[in-house]
Design a protein around this motif. Structure first.
Motif, mmCIF file in Angstrom:
data_model
loop_
_atom_site.group_PDB
_atom_site.id
_atom_site.type_symbol
_atom_site.label_atom_id
_atom_site.label_comp_id
_atom_site.label_asym_id
_atom_site.label_seq_id
_atom_site.Cartn_x
_atom_site.Cartn_y
_atom_site.Cartn_z
ATOM 1 N N THR A 1 -78.052 -36.588 1.902
ATOM 2 C CA THR A 1 -77.116 -36.931 2.977
ATOM 3 C C THR A 1 -76.918 -35.789 3.973
ATOM 4 O O THR A 1 -76.324 -35.995 5.028
ATOM 5 C CB THR A 1 -75.742 -37.323 2.390
ATOM 6 N N SER A 2 -77.404 -34.588 3.637
ATOM 7 C CA SER A 2 -77.210 -33.436 4.517
ATOM 8 C C SER A 2 -78.211 -33.407 5.673
ATOM 9 O O SER A 2 -78.033 -32.641 6.620
ATOM 10 C CB SER A 2 -77.334 -32.136 3.719
ATOM 11 N N GLN A 3 -79.252 -34.229 5.594
ATOM 12 C CA GLN A 3 -80.280 -34.270 6.635
ATOM 13 C C GLN A 3 -80.902 -35.662 6.649
ATOM 14 O O GLN A 3 -80.611 -36.484 5.797
ATOM 15 C CB GLN A 3 -81.340 -33.180 6.385
ATOM 16 N N ASN A 4 -81.731 -35.942 7.645
ATOM 17 C CA ASN A 4 -82.254 -37.312 7.780
ATOM 18 C C ASN A 4 -83.774 -37.380 7.860
ATOM 19 O O ASN A 4 -84.328 -38.392 8.287
ATOM 20 C CB ASN A 4 -81.649 -38.007 9.008
ATOM 21 N N ASP A 5 -84.471 -36.301 7.462
ATOM 22 C CA ASP A 5 -85.926 -36.350 7.540
ATOM 23 C C ASP A 5 -86.621 -36.235 6.186
ATOM 24 O O ASP A 5 -87.848 -36.305 6.112
ATOM 25 C CB ASP A 5 -86.449 -35.277 8.488
ATOM 26 N N VAL A 6 -85.834 -36.059 5.113
ATOM 27 C CA VAL A 6 -86.403 -36.014 3.770
ATOM 28 C C VAL A 6 -85.593 -36.933 2.858
ATOM 29 O O VAL A 6 -84.355 -36.885 2.854
ATOM 30 C CB VAL A 6 -86.402 -34.584 3.176
ATOM 31 N N LEU A 7 -86.275 -37.753 2.086
ATOM 32 C CA LEU A 7 -85.608 -38.605 1.111
ATOM 33 C C LEU A 7 -86.187 -38.298 -0.270
ATOM 34 O O LEU A 7 -87.397 -38.432 -0.498
ATOM 35 C CB LEU A 7 -85.829 -40.085 1.434
ATOM 36 N N VAL A 8 -85.312 -37.880 -1.175
ATOM 37 C CA VAL A 8 -85.732 -37.533 -2.532
ATOM 38 C C VAL A 8 -85.494 -38.715 -3.450
ATOM 39 O O VAL A 8 -84.377 -39.237 -3.529
ATOM 40 C CB VAL A 8 -84.957 -36.317 -3.073
ATOM 41 N N LYS A 9 -86.550 -39.146 -4.125
ATOM 42 C CA LYS A 9 -86.431 -40.197 -5.132
ATOM 43 C C LYS A 9 -86.488 -39.543 -6.510
ATOM 44 O O LYS A 9 -87.522 -38.963 -6.890
ATOM 45 C CB LYS A 9 -87.557 -41.225 -4.971
ATOM 46 N N LEU A 10 -85.400 -39.617 -7.218
ATOM 47 C CA LEU A 10 -85.309 -38.987 -8.529
ATOM 48 C C LEU A 10 -85.807 -39.913 -9.622
ATOM 49 O O LEU A 10 -85.559 -41.127 -9.594
ATOM 50 C CB LEU A 10 -83.858 -38.582 -8.837
ATOM 51 N N VAL A 11 -86.486 -39.323 -10.610
ATOM 52 C CA VAL A 11 -86.947 -40.070 -11.782
ATOM 53 C C VAL A 11 -86.608 -39.256 -13.022
ATOM 54 O O VAL A 11 -87.051 -38.109 -13.165
ATOM 55 C CB VAL A 11 -88.470 -40.313 -11.738
ATOM 56 N N TYR A 12 -85.791 -39.843 -13.906
ATOM 57 C CA TYR A 12 -85.489 -39.176 -15.170
ATOM 58 C C TYR A 12 -86.726 -39.246 -16.056
ATOM 59 O O TYR A 12 -87.227 -40.327 -16.358
ATOM 60 C CB TYR A 12 -84.294 -39.838 -15.860
ATOM 61 N N SER A 13 -87.209 -38.084 -16.476
ATOM 62 C CA SER A 13 -88.470 -38.028 -17.233
ATOM 63 C C SER A 13 -88.267 -37.917 -18.739
ATOM 64 O O SER A 13 -89.230 -37.730 -19.481
ATOM 65 C CB SER A 13 -89.308 -36.850 -16.736
ATOM 66 N N GLY A 14 -87.024 -38.022 -19.202
ATOM 67 C CA GLY A 14 -86.769 -37.938 -20.635
ATOM 68 C C GLY A 14 -86.423 -36.520 -21.064
ATOM 69 O O GLY A 14 -86.210 -35.632 -20.237
ATOM 70 N N ASN A 15 -86.352 -36.319 -22.373
ATOM 71 C CA ASN A 15 -86.029 -34.979 -22.873
ATOM 72 C C ASN A 15 -87.203 -34.034 -22.646
ATOM 73 O O ASN A 15 -88.234 -34.416 -22.095
ATOM 74 C CB ASN A 15 -85.616 -35.033 -24.349
#
Length: 412
Positions: free
Chosen positions: A46-60
């Motif tokens: 939300t701090s900028q509008n040119d990068v979007l991070v898609k998070l993926v939980y990869s487990g332990n």
């Protein structure tokens, strides 16, 4: 017609200006740590509008290591992530892209990070990751059990011998069935703690010049012999490490040696009063660093730049402090300790200060490909010692030979 063309041009420029670079970022953090991490990433989005991070939980950690290994083989890596043993998946494959970005960035103050944490982020002496969720093992102690055993709860053990004697005093059989139901000391990760014992006995893990394991020598055997004394003198139960954390939280274990991140997790949740102290010293004080690091897997120039910007955001002084306070992990930067929120936290939670101050004795040993195998072999060697399958000397000899064989096999 000119107006139409002009409008098209304006729209085209706007679209180009608003183009967003999407990156995928894996993370091996769950619970409160995972929630804190996700909140920091959302702030970045939300701090900028040119990068979007898609998070993926990869487990332990173990699951993540397996998934990264599979992604390397299939060429399906994410853009980056918070990855355990990150140097094995970056530097070991010639990936030092993050270092290049940091060196070119005048705003990134590498000197603000603790030197030992950079050691933890190196492969063969060269930085290939950035420290993120970092912890060291500390000694947790149940003050109620200490009082009940005639021990001073304000003076936890400072040395191996003091730990042994205090743990023996706490161990007892309240059911009178011949089997203690309250034990003195234990840990959930014996491999990690045994490496601490080795370092405290002034014994390195491996000779980096020859990649030779260093368990099978006098100091390594002495560390194993002390481990055996904990068992033989009824300070620690045989083979109950998987139950150690549950036993401590249940009030049936006097001392627990484990990650400093438990300070934040346990504070205010136990039915008894507990404290945290430096890990008891052998010949010297020394503790191995644990946790995960931020890594970048090269893709396109735009994606790499976006991934670096995210990692830079995650590791600012403010975010390092915020993440540490919310999770119990350690701030990775010296400047984080000077922030008001950190100072307030240390004042209100003295145990936190213990974890910070122990960083002075933190040690990161040389990363190598067989580190995961080594930990499994250490656990197996300790199991043999605890169950009298092998003597400490024979177990250390077996451990060295097994690990050396693994290293040699991977060199072929």
């Amino acid at each position: 017609m000119k107006k139409v063309l002009l409008c098209i041009m304006v729209v085209s420029v706007a679209v180009l200006t608003m183009a967003v670079t999407e990156i995928t970022f894996w993370y091996a953090l769950s619970g409160a740590s995972g929630e804190s991490f996700k909140a920091i990433v959302e702030e970045f989005n939300t701090s900028q509008n040119d990068v979007l991070v898609k998070l993926v939980y990869s487990g332990n950690y173990a699951d993540t290591a397996q998934k990264i290994t599979a992604a390397l083989a299939a060429n399906t890596l994410p853009n980056g992530g918070i990855i355990p043993a990150g140097p094995i998946f970056t530097g070991a494959r010639g990936n030092f892209v993050l270092l290049d970005y940091m060196l070119k960035d005048p705003e990134f103050d590498m000197d603000d990070f603790y030197p030992a944490l950079w050691d933890y982020s190196k492969y063969e002496g060269k930085i290939c990751a950035v420290p993120f969720n970092i912890s060291t093992p500390v000694l947790y102690y149940n003050k109620n059990l200490m009082r009940a055993s005639g021990l001073d709860p304000d003076n936890p053990p400072q040395t191996w011998e003091e730990l042994l004697e205090a743990a023996k005093a706490i161990t007892r059989d309240t059911n009178n069935d011949g089997i203690p139901d309250i034990w003195g000391v234990d840990m959930s990760d014996p491999s990690w703690i045994f490496k601490a014992f080795l370092l405290q006995n002034e014994n390195e893990i491996i000779d980096v010049s020859t990649m030779t394991p260093l368990f099978d020598n006098q100091r390594g055997v002495e560390a194993a012999q002390f481990w055996k004394r904990l068992i033989d003198e009824k300070a620690m139960a045989v083979g109950q490490h998987s139950l150690a954390e549950k036993m401590f939280l249940g009030g049936t274990l006097g001392f627990y040696m484990g990650s400093s991140n438990r300070i934040g997790r346990w504070q205010g949740t136990t039915s008894f009063e507990f404290g945290a102290a430096f890990l008891p010293a052998g010949k010297v004080r020394a503790v191995p660093i644990g946790g995960a690091v931020a890594v970048l897997f090269p893709k396109t120039a735009k994606e790499d730049e976006a991934t670096y910007r995210l990692i830079k955001w995650l590791t600012t002084s403010e975010n390092a402090a915020k993440f540490a306070i919310e999770t119990g992990y350690l701030p990775t930067r010296r400047s984080s300790l000077e922030l008001p929120i950190t100072q307030e936290c240390m004042a209100s939670t003295p145990m936190w200060r213990t974890a910070f101050e122990q960083m002075e004795f933190a040690f990161a040993y040389w990363h190598f490909n067989e580190m995961g195998t080594m930990d499994s072999l250490i656990w197996e060697a300790l199991e043999k010692i605890e169950r009298n399958v092998m003597s400490p000397a024979d177990a250390m000899k077996w451990l060295s030979k097994e690990l050396e064989a693994e290293i040699e096999a991977n060199l072929e």
